[in-house]
Design a protein around this motif. Structure first.
Motif, mmCIF file in Angstrom:
data_model
loop_
_atom_site.group_PDB
_atom_site.id
_atom_site.type_symbol
_atom_site.label_atom_id
_atom_site.label_comp_id
_atom_site.label_asym_id
_atom_site.label_seq_id
_atom_site.Cartn_x
_atom_site.Cartn_y
_atom_site.Cartn_z
ATOM 1 N N ASN A 124 0.859 -1.193 0.000
ATOM 2 C CA ASN A 124 0.000 0.000 0.000
ATOM 3 C C ASN A 124 0.894 1.241 0.000
ATOM 4 O O ASN A 124 2.127 1.133 -0.108
ATOM 5 C CB ASN A 124 -0.952 0.008 1.208
ATOM 6 N N GLU A 125 0.292 2.389 0.153
ATOM 7 C CA GLU A 125 1.047 3.643 0.090
ATOM 8 C C GLU A 125 2.072 3.740 1.214
ATOM 9 O O GLU A 125 3.184 4.237 1.030
ATOM 10 C CB GLU A 125 0.072 4.831 0.167
ATOM 11 N N GLU A 126 1.683 3.259 2.401
ATOM 12 C CA GLU A 126 2.601 3.299 3.543
ATOM 13 C C GLU A 126 3.662 2.208 3.460
ATOM 14 O O GLU A 126 4.735 2.314 4.053
ATOM 15 C CB GLU A 126 1.837 3.152 4.862
ATOM 16 N N ASN A 127 3.354 1.127 2.746
ATOM 17 C CA ASN A 127 4.268 -0.009 2.633
ATOM 18 C C ASN A 127 4.396 -0.405 1.163
ATOM 19 O O ASN A 127 3.881 -1.428 0.728
ATOM 20 C CB ASN A 127 3.738 -1.189 3.461
ATOM 21 N N PRO A 128 5.097 0.416 0.366
ATOM 22 C CA PRO A 128 5.207 0.132 -1.071
ATOM 23 C C PRO A 128 6.035 -1.123 -1.334
ATOM 24 O O PRO A 128 6.816 -1.567 -0.485
ATOM 25 C CB PRO A 128 5.904 1.378 -1.618
ATOM 26 N N ALA A 129 5.865 -1.688 -2.515
ATOM 27 C CA ALA A 129 6.616 -2.888 -2.912
ATOM 28 C C ALA A 129 8.112 -2.613 -2.865
ATOM 29 O O ALA A 129 8.593 -1.607 -3.386
ATOM 30 C CB ALA A 129 6.202 -3.332 -4.301
ATOM 31 N N LYS A 130 8.850 -3.515 -2.227
ATOM 32 C CA LYS A 130 10.292 -3.339 -2.070
ATOM 33 C C LYS A 130 11.104 -4.104 -3.103
ATOM 34 O O LYS A 130 12.339 -4.010 -3.112
ATOM 35 C CB LYS A 130 10.707 -3.760 -0.660
ATOM 36 N N TYR A 131 10.429 -4.886 -3.958
ATOM 37 C CA TYR A 131 11.132 -5.671 -4.967
ATOM 38 C C TYR A 131 10.496 -5.500 -6.333
ATOM 39 O O TYR A 131 9.270 -5.393 -6.453
ATOM 40 C CB TYR A 131 11.123 -7.169 -4.601
ATOM 41 N N LYS A 132 11.325 -5.477 -7.348
ATOM 42 C CA LYS A 132 10.847 -5.566 -8.716
ATOM 43 C C LYS A 132 10.488 -7.021 -9.004
ATOM 44 O O LYS A 132 11.060 -7.942 -8.420
ATOM 45 C CB LYS A 132 11.927 -5.102 -9.693
ATOM 46 N N ALA A 133 9.553 -7.217 -9.920
ATOM 47 C CA ALA A 133 9.168 -8.579 -10.297
ATOM 48 C C ALA A 133 10.332 -9.266 -11.007
ATOM 49 O O ALA A 133 11.049 -8.648 -11.802
ATOM 50 C CB ALA A 133 7.937 -8.536 -11.197
ATOM 51 N N PHE A 134 10.530 -10.560 -10.714
ATOM 52 C CA PHE A 134 11.558 -11.342 -11.402
ATOM 53 C C PHE A 134 11.124 -12.793 -11.495
ATOM 54 O O PHE A 134 10.257 -13.259 -10.749
ATOM 55 C CB PHE A 134 12.919 -11.208 -10.715
ATOM 56 N N ASN A 135 11.726 -13.499 -12.431
ATOM 57 C CA ASN A 135 11.353 -14.880 -12.715
ATOM 58 C C ASN A 135 12.086 -15.856 -11.804
ATOM 59 O O ASN A 135 13.316 -15.812 -11.693
ATOM 60 C CB ASN A 135 11.659 -15.190 -14.180
ATOM 61 N N TRP A 136 11.337 -16.739 -11.142
ATOM 62 C CA TRP A 136 11.926 -17.694 -10.216
ATOM 63 C C TRP A 136 12.916 -18.627 -10.910
ATOM 64 O O TRP A 136 14.020 -18.872 -10.422
ATOM 65 C CB TRP A 136 10.842 -18.516 -9.525
ATOM 66 N N GLY A 137 12.538 -19.177 -12.070
ATOM 67 C CA GLY A 137 13.399 -20.133 -12.749
ATOM 68 C C GLY A 137 14.747 -19.551 -13.121
ATOM 69 O O GLY A 137 15.796 -20.175 -12.920
ATOM 70 N N LYS A 138 14.752 -18.326 -13.665
ATOM 71 C CA LYS A 138 16.009 -17.682 -14.042
ATOM 72 C C LYS A 138 16.847 -17.354 -12.803
ATOM 73 O O LYS A 138 18.078 -17.493 -12.806
ATOM 74 C CB LYS A 138 15.719 -16.397 -14.835
ATOM 75 N N PHE A 139 16.162 -16.927 -11.765
ATOM 76 C CA PHE A 139 16.850 -16.585 -10.525
ATOM 77 C C PHE A 139 17.579 -17.789 -9.946
ATOM 78 O O PHE A 139 18.776 -17.726 -9.634
ATOM 79 C CB PHE A 139 15.838 -16.036 -9.516
ATOM 80 N N VAL A 140 16.882 -18.912 -9.829
ATOM 81 C CA VAL A 140 17.506 -20.074 -9.204
ATOM 82 C C VAL A 140 18.542 -20.700 -10.131
ATOM 83 O O VAL A 140 19.544 -21.265 -9.671
ATOM 84 C CB VAL A 140 16.436 -21.101 -8.767
ATOM 85 N N SER A 141 18.366 -20.574 -11.452
ATOM 86 C CA SER A 141 19.384 -21.077 -12.379
ATOM 87 C C SER A 141 20.694 -20.311 -12.196
ATOM 88 O O SER A 141 21.778 -20.894 -12.220
ATOM 89 C CB SER A 141 18.911 -20.929 -13.827
#
Length: 573
Positions: free
Chosen positions: A345-362
């Motif tokens: 929400n406005e007080e607690n904005p998203a702290k991460y950009k979206a990313f793909n799990w498969g690419k991340f763990v690879s």
């Protein structure tokens, strides 16, 4: 018998003859009453990551949670259980569970076949050895944080085949399928493993639902990420007795990349958790028929940092072998990870950009098979907090307007900088005759030199150059048509004896800092993190002494160290 371990990068230690080692650990063998000679250098942790010689605190504070309320219809008991889970996730990131519903006989069966399998000869175990094409099966050379672990493992996936990205490259759409390899012995190995996996998977779903409820979300909020094409796997760990438990680790310090880890450990113990409040390593005392649960990076991202994936490690001992069985509960490879909408929400904005799990763990898994020259990718690379964006903007402006900037609170330990500076001063204080013993030349430009020229004018300084990657391969000449290559090897002086160790420790820290700065720059340009491209850089580190000038005015000798980082030579443009 006491074992003298020299403080060099390669050495041998005597080990009692009745001590067991996986055969690939043995570099050279001398059969005698004195024992076997084992090359242990690959396992040595840097000093700050070694177990404390005075011992580790034992954790009574890590919550022990009774799950029996799940079998009742008492809403108050379930609400209390949810609150306990939430409190444990927030304060520790770890907890133990009892009355979990996994039949004890299932656990006993898989423990028995695990011991039988690892008790075989190396030749038999190597029949189901994993490799980079199929990372399922037996392995004894895994690395954590670029240091080899003192362990053997056997991995198998839950869903057969398991589909994952063929590479971590952002533009590569190719997929690969993982298949299990099963040994012939013991004959009931596969049945015991698959039966146990079904039971721990059920427990994992229960825990996932409790965590979801503790975040104020519907119980099934995360279930669909795992129901189809999950990438979960189970591992059998074997930690042989170790002759250097004060220098090596069964698993180095790390955070789990996935959703949840559900661990069964034997009565030997060795798992240590880094306490969030003070950074102390706390040993998790084994509890009979309990499971140790920790949240992974995925839960940290989904919860928008409400729950944190916590560092942990495994120590080894010289008295007893240790066995453990972790179940890694992971979603489908195509899962896009980002903070869930209900928690932002406005007080607690998203702290991460979206990313793909498969690419991340690879990308994370690249360092499992070999030592890399950089830390593998972490979730903080996808952080998009205001402070991080501000930092990226500051660096961009400094690069654009100055091309120079200074950094503080950089993470490089002061004691490592001081150690190298002291060794540097000792080296340059020697006679010229001694320093010239490691003089560089046109064939090998590493080592001591006092006649460097800049813009056709000789510099008033002495230098000592060292490459981080030793040896380093570079072009043989600057001629455009010359494709020849040559190896550049570091030259180390006899005095001071600590110069090499001081340099290597300091260079490792500086390399981490350099990569952080590169990543921030790349994120500011809104491109993918580039760490996976920087696995084999060639790098130069230089110590300098600027001697005292007698004219025109008195001044002091000055000492500096500087590092130059670049891509490997085939990529350089």
């Amino acid at each position: 018998m006491s074992h003298h371990i020299p403080t060099t990068s390669s050495y041998f230690t005597y080990v009692p003859k009745n001590m067991y080692f996986p055969c690939s650990y043995v570099a050279a063998t001398q059969f005698s009453t004195m024992g076997e000679v084992v090359d242990s250098s690959a396992f040595i942790q840097s000093p700050e990551h070694r177990p404390k010689p005075t011992g580790t605190l034992e954790a009574e504070g890590i919550p022990l949670i009774d799950l029996s309320a799940l079998n009742s219809s008492n809403s108050d008991a379930i609400a209390s259980l949810v609150a306990e889970i939430g409190d444990a996730c927030e304060k520790w990131g770890f907890f133990q569970v009892i009355n979990h519903g996994v039949p004890l006989e299932c656990r006993e069966k898989i423990d028995a076949v695990s011991r039988k399998f690892f008790g075989q000869s190396m030749e038999e175990k190597m029949r189901v050895r994993r490799d980079e094409l199929n990372p399922m099966g037996y392995y004894d050379g895994e690395h954590t944080k670029n240091v080899r672990d003192w362990k053997e493992v056997f991995d198998f996936v839950v869903e057969v085949p398991t589909v994952i990205p063929a590479s971590p490259a952002p533009g590569d759409k190719e997929l690969t399928m993982l298949h299990n390899q099963w040994p012939e012995f013991p004959p009931n190995f596969r049945d015991a493993c698959e039966e146990y996996t079904r039971e721990t998977e059920k427990l994992s779903y229960k825990l996932l639902e409790l965590i979801s409820l503790s975040l104020g979300l519907p119980a099934s909020r995360f279930n669909n990420f795992f129901k189809k094409d999950q990438t979960s796997f189970l591992r059998l760990n074997y930690y042989p007795r170790c002759p250097i438990p004060h220098l090596a680790l069964g698993v180095g310090h790390h955070k789990d990349a996935g959703g949840l880890t559900v661990l069964a450990q034997d009565d030997v113990g060795g798992l240590e958790v880094k306490r969030k409040t003070d950074g102390e390593w706390i040993r998790v005392k084994p509890t009979p028929d309990a499971y140790i649960v920790n949240v992974g990076d995925i839960i940290q991202v989904w919860s928008n940092d409400k729950y944190e994936s916590v560092e942990h490690r495994v120590t080894v001992n010289s008295e007893r072998d240790r066995f453990s069985i972790p179940f890694f509960f992971n979603p489908a490879h195509y899962t896009v990870l980002e903070p869930v909408a209900e928690l932002v929400n406005e007080e607690n904005p998203a702290k991460y950009k979206a990313f793909n799990w498969g690419k991340f763990v690879s990308a994370r898994n690249l360092s499992n098979f070999k030592k890399l020259h950089t830390e593998n990718i972490q979730i903080y690379h996808f952080r998009k907090s205001d402070s991080f964006e501000t930092l990226a903007e500051e660096i961009r402006d400094a690069c654009k307007n100055w091309g120079f900037f200074q950094v503080i609170n950089h993470g490089v330990p002061l004691e490592k900088r001081e150690k190298l500076e002291l060794a540097s001063r000792k080296f340059f204080a020697q006679s010229t005759e001694e320093k010239l013993k490691v003089r560089r030349d046109e064939v090998n430009p590493q080592g001591y030199y006092d006649s460097e020229v800049t813009k056709n004018v000789r510099d008033w300084k002495e230098v000592f150059d060292m490459m981080v990657k030793n040896p380093t391969v570079i072009p043989a000449s600057h001629e455009a048509g010359d494709n020849g290559l040559k190896e550049v090897v570091n030259r180390w002086p006899e005095y001071p004896s600590e110069l090499r160790e001081a340099f290597e420790e300091y260079a490792e820290e500086m390399e981490k800092l350099a990569h952080k700065l590169l990543e921030i720059t790349e994120l500011r340009l809104e491109s993918e993190p580039i760490k996976w491209l920087l696995q084999r850089p060639y790098q130069l580190h230089q110590a300098q002494s600027l001697s005292t000038l007698s004219n025109p005015s008195p001044s002091f000798g000055r000492y500096t160290t500087q590092g130059c980082w670049s891509l490997n030579h085939p990529c350089t443009r």
